[in-house]
Design an enzyme around this catalytic site. Structure first.
Site, PDB file in Angstrom:
ATOM      1  N   LEU A  23       0.854  -1.182   0.000  1.00 21.53           N
ATOM      2  CA  LEU A  23       0.000   0.000   0.000  1.00 21.53           C
ATOM      3  C   LEU A  23       0.890   1.231   0.000  1.00 21.53           C
ATOM      4  O   LEU A  23       1.928   1.243   0.672  1.00 21.53           O
ATOM      5  CB  LEU A  23      -0.888   0.030   1.245  1.00 21.53           C
ATOM      6  CG  LEU A  23      -2.231  -0.714   1.234  1.00 21.53           C
ATOM      7  CD1 LEU A  23      -2.923  -0.541   2.583  1.00 21.53           C
ATOM      8  CD2 LEU A  23      -3.136  -0.234   0.111  1.00 21.53           C
ATOM      9  N   ASP A  24       0.478   2.277  -0.726  1.00 21.37           N
ATOM     10  CA  ASP A  24       1.231   3.535  -0.701  1.00 21.37           C
ATOM     11  C   ASP A  24       1.250   4.104   0.712  1.00 21.37           C
ATOM     12  O   ASP A  24       0.360   3.812   1.521  1.00 21.37           O
ATOM     13  CB  ASP A  24       0.603   4.553  -1.657  1.00 21.37           C
ATOM     14  CG  ASP A  24       0.667   4.104  -3.108  1.00 21.37           C
ATOM     15  OD1 ASP A  24       1.612   3.382  -3.461  1.00 21.37           O
ATOM     16  OD2 ASP A  24      -0.235   4.471  -3.878  1.00 21.37           O
ATOM     17  N   SER A  25       2.217   4.949   0.989  1.00 21.59           N
ATOM     18  CA  SER A  25       2.349   5.516   2.329  1.00 21.59           C
ATOM     19  C   SER A  25       1.137   6.352   2.724  1.00 21.59           C
ATOM     20  O   SER A  25       0.783   6.421   3.904  1.00 21.59           O
ATOM     21  CB  SER A  25       3.619   6.375   2.423  1.00 21.59           C
ATOM     22  OG  SER A  25       3.549   7.488   1.538  1.00 21.59           O
ATOM     23  N   SER A  74      -1.937   5.713   1.910  1.00 19.12           N
ATOM     24  CA  SER A  74      -3.126   4.858   1.988  1.00 19.12           C
ATOM     25  C   SER A  74      -3.054   4.029   3.266  1.00 19.12           C
ATOM     26  O   SER A  74      -1.988   3.832   3.837  1.00 19.12           O
ATOM     27  CB  SER A  74      -3.217   3.929   0.771  1.00 19.12           C
ATOM     28  OG  SER A  74      -3.279   4.681  -0.427  1.00 19.12           O
TER      29      SER A  74
END
Length: 260
Positions: free
Chosen positions: A125-127, A129
Site C-alpha cells: 500500500l502507498d504511504s 493509503s
C-alpha cells in the site's frame, strides 16, 4: 478465489533445514524425497501412495500432503501469516529514512520468531493509503496475490473531496467498468485500467464515499482513476484482499495472526 498454499518443495526442505535452495539438486541425488496424500490408509507402507519428487518444480501443499525423506515423514513448520491495519504515513518496507515501516508495528512475539527474517509484505500500500496489509513467509502464496494473471480482487473504501450526485454516479460506474486511460505520473506509466467495479455507500443521495474493486494495483491507480474523472481522493482504505477481510476489531497500527 480459493487460495492455493502450494509451494516449491525445495523451499520446504530449506525451511526445515535439510538443504538449501542451491544444494537441492545434489540433495535429490543422495536422498529419496516423496509425498503422499494425507488421509491415505497405511500410507507409510503402501508404495503405490507415494509420489517421487524429481525436480524443484514440484509443488507441495502441507495441508493436503505428507512429505517423506528416505522413508521418514518430515514435520513441516507452519508459515507465518499476519494481518496488519496499516496507518497513513507508514511504508511497506523493512527500512525507511523518512517513515515508520509496517515492521515497526510488529510485536516481539513476531520479531523473535525464527522465520521473522523471511517475513515480507504480500501486496503493498502507498504511504498515504491505509488499511489491510498481509505479511507472510510464504513467497509462493504472496506471489499468487499480486500476479495480474491470478485476478485476485482487492476492495477499497474511498472518501472523495467532491460529492458525486445521483446523476453522476452512472457515469462514474460506467467509466470504471470500461477501463480508464491514465496519463503517466511520476513513477507510474500511462496505461488503460482493467474493468473495475465501483459502488457507492448511498445509492440515492449525493455522496463522497465509494467502494472500488480492482484486480490490479499499479502506482497510485485508484487516485489516478478518480483524478481523470475530475475528483480527488481524500482517504483510501483497503478492506479486503480476495477472501481476506480486514477485521472490524483490528485498530490502526494493530496486527494479528491469520490462519488460512
Amino acid at each position: 478465489m480459493i487460495f492455493d498454499f502450494s509451494e516449491p518443495v525445495d523451499h520446504v526442505l530449506s525451511r526445515v533445514g535439510l538443504c538449501s535452495d542451491r544444494s537441492f539438486k545434489n540433495f535429490l541425488r543422495t536422498h529419496r524425497v516423496e509425498v503422499s496424500e494425507k488421509g491415505s490408509e497405511n500410507s507409510s507402507t503402501v508404495s503405490e501412495t507415494f509420489i517421487p519428487v524429481t525436480s524443484r518444480d514440484f509443488l507441495f501443499n502441507a495441508s493436503t500432503k505428507n512429505l517423506f525423506v528416505d522413508g521418514k515423514e518430515i514435520t513441516i513448520p507452519s508459515h507465518l501469516y499476519v494481518l496488519l491495519n496499516k496507518p497513513v504515513d507508514v511504508v511497506c518496507s523493512r527500512v525507511s529514512d523518512k517513515h515508520k515501516t509496517v515492521f515497526d508495528f510488529l510485536p516481539s512475539e513476531i520479531k523473535n520468531h525464527p522465520f521473522y527474517n523471511h517475513l515480507h509484505v504480500a501486496g503493498r500500500l502507498d504511504s498515504d493509503s491505509r488499511g489491510l496489509v498481509l505479511l507472510t513467509t510464504n513467497g509462493n502464496f504472496s506471489a499468487s496475490l499480486v500476479k495480474p494473471e491470478t485476478h485476485v480482487e482487492k476492495t477499497y473504501r474511498v472518501e472523495l473531496k467532491e460529492k458525486i450526485s445521483s446523476d453522476e454516479k452512472r457515469d462514474y460506474e460506467k467509466a470504471f467498468a470500461c477501463g480508464i486511460e491514465l496519463p503517466a505520473e511520476k513513477k507510474g506509466e500511462a496505461f488503460k485500467t482493467k474493468p473495475a467495479v465501483l459502488s457507492f455507500e448511498d445509492s440515492v443521495a449525493d455522496t463522497e464515499v465509494a467502494f472500488v474493486k480492482i484486480t490490479e494495483g499499479k502506482f497510485r491507480q485508484i487516485r489516478r482513476m478518480f483524478s481523470v474523472l475530475g475528483n480527488e481522493v481524500k482517504d483510501l482504505k483497503r478492506i479486503s484482499i480476495g477472501e481476506i477481510v480486514l477485521p472490524e476489531d483490528l485498530a490502526e497500527g494493530q496486527c494479528k495472526f491469520w490462519e488460512p
